[in-house]
Design an enzyme around this catalytic site. Sequence first.
Site, short mmCIF file in Angstrom:
data_model
loop_
_atom_site.label_atom_id
_atom_site.label_comp_id
_atom_site.label_asym_id
_atom_site.label_seq_id
_atom_site.Cartn_x
_atom_site.Cartn_y
_atom_site.Cartn_z
N GLU A 27 0.81 -1.22 0.00
CA GLU A 27 0.00 0.00 0.00
C GLU A 27 0.85 1.28 0.00
OE1 GLU A 27 -3.77 -0.32 2.42
OE2 GLU A 27 -2.61 -1.92 3.32
N SER A 154 -6.59 -2.49 1.69
CA SER A 154 -6.89 -1.94 0.37
C SER A 154 -7.38 -3.00 -0.62
CB SER A 154 -5.69 -1.20 -0.22
OG SER A 154 -5.41 -0.04 0.53
N TYR A 219 -9.72 3.26 -5.15
CA TYR A 219 -8.72 4.29 -5.38
C TYR A 219 -8.67 4.87 -6.79
CZ TYR A 219 -6.97 2.57 -0.94
OH TYR A 219 -6.86 2.19 0.36
N ARG A 258 -11.54 3.32 11.06
CA ARG A 258 -12.73 3.09 10.25
C ARG A 258 -13.11 1.62 10.34
NH1 ARG A 258 -11.09 3.20 4.92
NH2 ARG A 258 -11.91 1.10 4.65
N ASP A 260 -15.48 -1.42 8.69
CA ASP A 260 -16.22 -1.82 7.50
C ASP A 260 -17.23 -2.90 7.86
OD1 ASP A 260 -14.66 -0.06 6.09
OD2 ASP A 260 -13.25 -1.59 5.39
N GLU A 273 -13.90 -5.64 9.10
CA GLU A 273 -12.55 -5.32 9.59
C GLU A 273 -12.51 -3.92 10.18
OE1 GLU A 273 -9.55 -4.05 6.48
OE2 GLU A 273 -10.94 -5.18 5.21
N ASN A 275 -9.87 -0.61 10.26
CA ASN A 275 -8.68 0.04 9.71
C ASN A 275 -8.20 1.08 10.71
OD1 ASN A 275 -8.66 -0.86 6.64
ND2 ASN A 275 -10.77 -0.47 7.22
N GLY A 279 -7.16 5.47 4.69
CA GLY A 279 -6.64 6.36 3.67
C GLY A 279 -7.09 7.80 3.87
#
Length: 314
Positions: A27, A154, A219, A258, A260, A273, A275, A279
Amino acid sequence: MSDMTVANINQAIGGKLAVLLGGRSAERAISLKSGAAVMAAFERQGIVVEGIDVADTDWMQRLNGEFRQVFIALHGPGGEDGTVQGALECMGIGYTGSGVMASALAMDKFRCKLLWLGLGLSTPRFAELTASSDWQGIIDALGPVIVKPACEGSSIGMARAQSAAELADAWQNAQAYGRVFAEQWISGSEYTVAILNGKALPAIKLETDAAFYDFNAKYISDETRYLCPCGLSAAEEQELSELALAAFTSLGCAGWGRVDVMRDAAGKFYLLEVNTVPGMTDHSLVPMAAKQAGLDFEHLVVEILAGSIKADSN
């Protein structure tokens, strides 16, 4: 909202802030973009920053003795998994986001799911994959699955599998990124909930025409749709926010991050998951959620930094 001013922050950081970016993970390119955006936001507010690429062998020497505080903009192994956090702890340097243990747990999606399973938090069924796995047995038990490297982000290395042959192929491709597991495929809507200093920001619903929310959808593509407000009722969004906060705190996470989540056709939410360093690019979700909450990018990075300074002073 923090009551810290830019002057307070400059005093607390000793006049200059380091932003860690880059690194050697898959990443790296995203981290460089995140770090550049974060640095520009601080500079616009009169906070002096220096970007330090942890792929450079002298990154610790550059930090030691010169900086009191670091903003971590690293994604993936080597930056988001507790290793950099441990080094900063040893040097006595404050940093944004979660600590060593929480970072390591969140990075390892497989062990993270084991913890949630033990706590009774909703997450899709799953199985670890190895060279000796019973591919057909796993498909029979779980149905269609999504194959994931345990310690990547990602959507790197991820693939859907609906048959034993597809599962074996997906494992073969994903094992280049380390340990791998298969997770029950949940048909439904995907949501993400940003956490900032103990509070859930407005949820975002993600819509893509791809098979799933993959690297391209995250992205590159301009076709991905982000709904914020997310279209849930107030009660449903409250349920989602509470689940996300429970997942975040169960790992010992702090500061910002964050979570998900998937929601099936029956309306049940499933944790995917956490994070711990999401990003911060022009396609990123935390800035989007913050904007819906009335917080622009410049104030968001200050809130993240201020939260870490207050935590270090307690």
